[in-house]
Design an enzyme around this catalytic site. Sequence first.
Site, PDB file in Angstrom:
ATOM      1  CG  ASN A 297      40.477  43.997  37.977  1.00  0.00           C
ATOM      2  OD1 ASN A 297      40.873  43.249  37.080  1.00  0.00           O
ATOM      3  ND2 ASN A 297      41.256  44.417  38.973  1.00  0.00           N
ATOM      4  CD1 TRP A 298      35.526  40.299  34.921  1.00  0.00           C
ATOM      5  CD2 TRP A 298      35.995  38.872  33.241  1.00  0.00           C
ATOM      6  NE1 TRP A 298      34.396  40.178  34.136  1.00  0.00           N
ATOM      7  CE2 TRP A 298      34.656  39.313  33.108  1.00  0.00           C
ATOM      8  CE3 TRP A 298      36.512  37.979  32.299  1.00  0.00           C
ATOM      9  CZ2 TRP A 298      33.839  38.871  32.067  1.00  0.00           C
ATOM     10  CZ3 TRP A 298      35.694  37.544  31.267  1.00  0.00           C
ATOM     11  CH2 TRP A 298      34.364  37.986  31.156  1.00  0.00           C
ATOM     12  CE  LYS A 299      41.070  42.053  41.614  1.00  0.00           C
ATOM     13  NZ  LYS A 299      41.359  42.182  43.044  1.00  0.00           N
TER      14      LYS A 299
ATOM     15  CG  HIS B 121      44.710  46.428  40.443  1.00  0.00           C
ATOM     16  ND1 HIS B 121      45.145  45.566  41.418  1.00  0.00           N
ATOM     17  CD2 HIS B 121      43.379  46.563  40.610  1.00  0.00           C
ATOM     18  CE1 HIS B 121      44.100  45.189  42.140  1.00  0.00           C
ATOM     19  NE2 HIS B 121      43.015  45.779  41.675  1.00  0.00           N
TER      20      HIS B 121
ATOM     21  CD  GLU C  58      44.946  42.192  42.865  1.00  0.00           C
ATOM     22  OE1 GLU C  58      44.714  41.896  41.683  1.00  0.00           O
ATOM     23  OE2 GLU C  58      44.054  42.229  43.741  1.00  0.00           O
TER      24      GLU C  58
ATOM     25  CD  GLU D  87      40.696  49.034  43.052  1.00  0.00           C
ATOM     26  OE1 GLU D  87      39.597  48.484  42.903  1.00  0.00           O
ATOM     27  OE2 GLU D  87      41.762  48.530  42.671  1.00  0.00           O
TER      28      GLU D  87
ATOM     29  N   GLY E 109      39.564  42.448  47.974  1.00  0.00           N
ATOM     30  CA  GLY E 109      39.454  40.999  48.093  1.00  0.00           C
ATOM     31  C   GLY E 109      39.400  40.493  49.516  1.00  0.00           C
TER      32      GLY E 109
ATOM     33  CB  SER F 167      35.149  44.369  49.733  1.00  0.00           C
ATOM     34  OG  SER F 167      36.333  43.587  49.893  1.00  0.00           O
TER      35      SER F 167
ATOM     36  N   GLY G 185      36.105  43.838  41.751  1.00  0.00           N
ATOM     37  CA  GLY G 185      36.835  42.607  41.473  1.00  0.00           C
ATOM     38  C   GLY G 185      35.927  41.396  41.591  1.00  0.00           C
ATOM     39  N   GLY G 186      35.976  40.739  42.737  1.00  0.00           N
ATOM     40  CA  GLY G 186      35.250  39.482  42.968  1.00  0.00           C
ATOM     41  C   GLY G 186      33.803  39.487  42.491  1.00  0.00           C
TER      42      GLY G 186
HETATM   43  P1  PGA Z   1      37.494  43.288  45.066  1.00  0.00           P
HETATM   44  O1  PGA Z   1      38.663  43.842  44.092  1.00  0.00           O
HETATM   45  O2  PGA Z   1      36.209  43.928  44.589  1.00  0.00           O
HETATM   46  O3  PGA Z   1      37.502  41.807  44.875  1.00  0.00           O
HETATM   47  O4  PGA Z   1      37.836  43.721  46.442  1.00  0.00           O
HETATM   48  C1  PGA Z   1      38.670  45.164  43.669  1.00  0.00           C
HETATM   49  C2  PGA Z   1      39.840  45.406  42.759  1.00  0.00           C
HETATM   50  O5  PGA Z   1      40.922  44.879  43.007  1.00  0.00           O
HETATM   51  O6  PGA Z   1      39.713  46.126  41.744  1.00  0.00           O
END
Ligand code: PGA
Length: 248
Positions: free
Chosen positions: A9-11, A94, A96, A166, A172, A212, A233-234
């Site tokens: 997930n590049w966000k 998600h 967010e 999640e 994050g 994470s 994500g990251g």
């Molecule tokens: P993260 O994000 O791996 O940076 O914790 C995961 C996500 O939001 O899908």
Amino acid sequence: MKKYVVAGNWKMNKLPSETAAFIKELALKVEGAVAEVVACVPYTSLAAAVEAAKGTCVKIGAQNLHFEDSGAFTGEVSADMLVDMDVEYVIIGHSERRQYFGETDVTVNKKVIKAIEKGLKPIVCVGESLEEREQGITIDLIRSQVKIAFMNVSAEDAAKCIIAYEPIWAIGTGKTATDEQANEVCAAIRVVVRELYGDSVADGLVIQYGGSVKPSNAAALFGMSDINGGLVGGASLKSDDFAGIVKF
Ligand code: PGA
């Protein structure tokens, strides 16, 4: 055999002009992996990503969609628009989006139904906050998120979905859920899916852990009984890290 899907997930990261080179590099690094590999990129990178992924094992996904077919929804993107670009997956709900853009279990449900109707594969996100975990309501909350997300979804259609667990406190933050914590909730998700749809959907369902995930913890997490890969994500922004997770 246990199935694995690892989705990045590049966000809101990476430019359209950086996308093609990254996807090609990633495709080379993950060639032959057991896990299915998905990159969920910003809308503006979708065209480049789809083109670069052609003929490789990398599948492309979006990070959101609107639940209506078309109309006066300024700034929104429909399922048909994604399908027309040959996008295969879409992340729905998600945390967010829930936190910053007012998405609820009900809008998640509408989006799941629309995505399936149009032939997109939803990655449906659920998860609890730290406060909810400390209240001891994690399992109740996740069960309700899953039940509402899948209202009026048939067993046949539910089988096409991925559910990503999640925990919000792990996204994050560098703070990963322990293998046992992650597996406990993923197992509970499989139980609720079994109640709703029976054994064959529950047993075949891909349930990801996200929060994470790194190359150093992927093997232990994905080795747990009810975890079929991750939503990353990251670490999905660096091809070496993402490939390391894919090849856990
Ligand atoms: P993260 O994000 O791996 O940076 O914790 C995961 C996500 O939001 O899908």
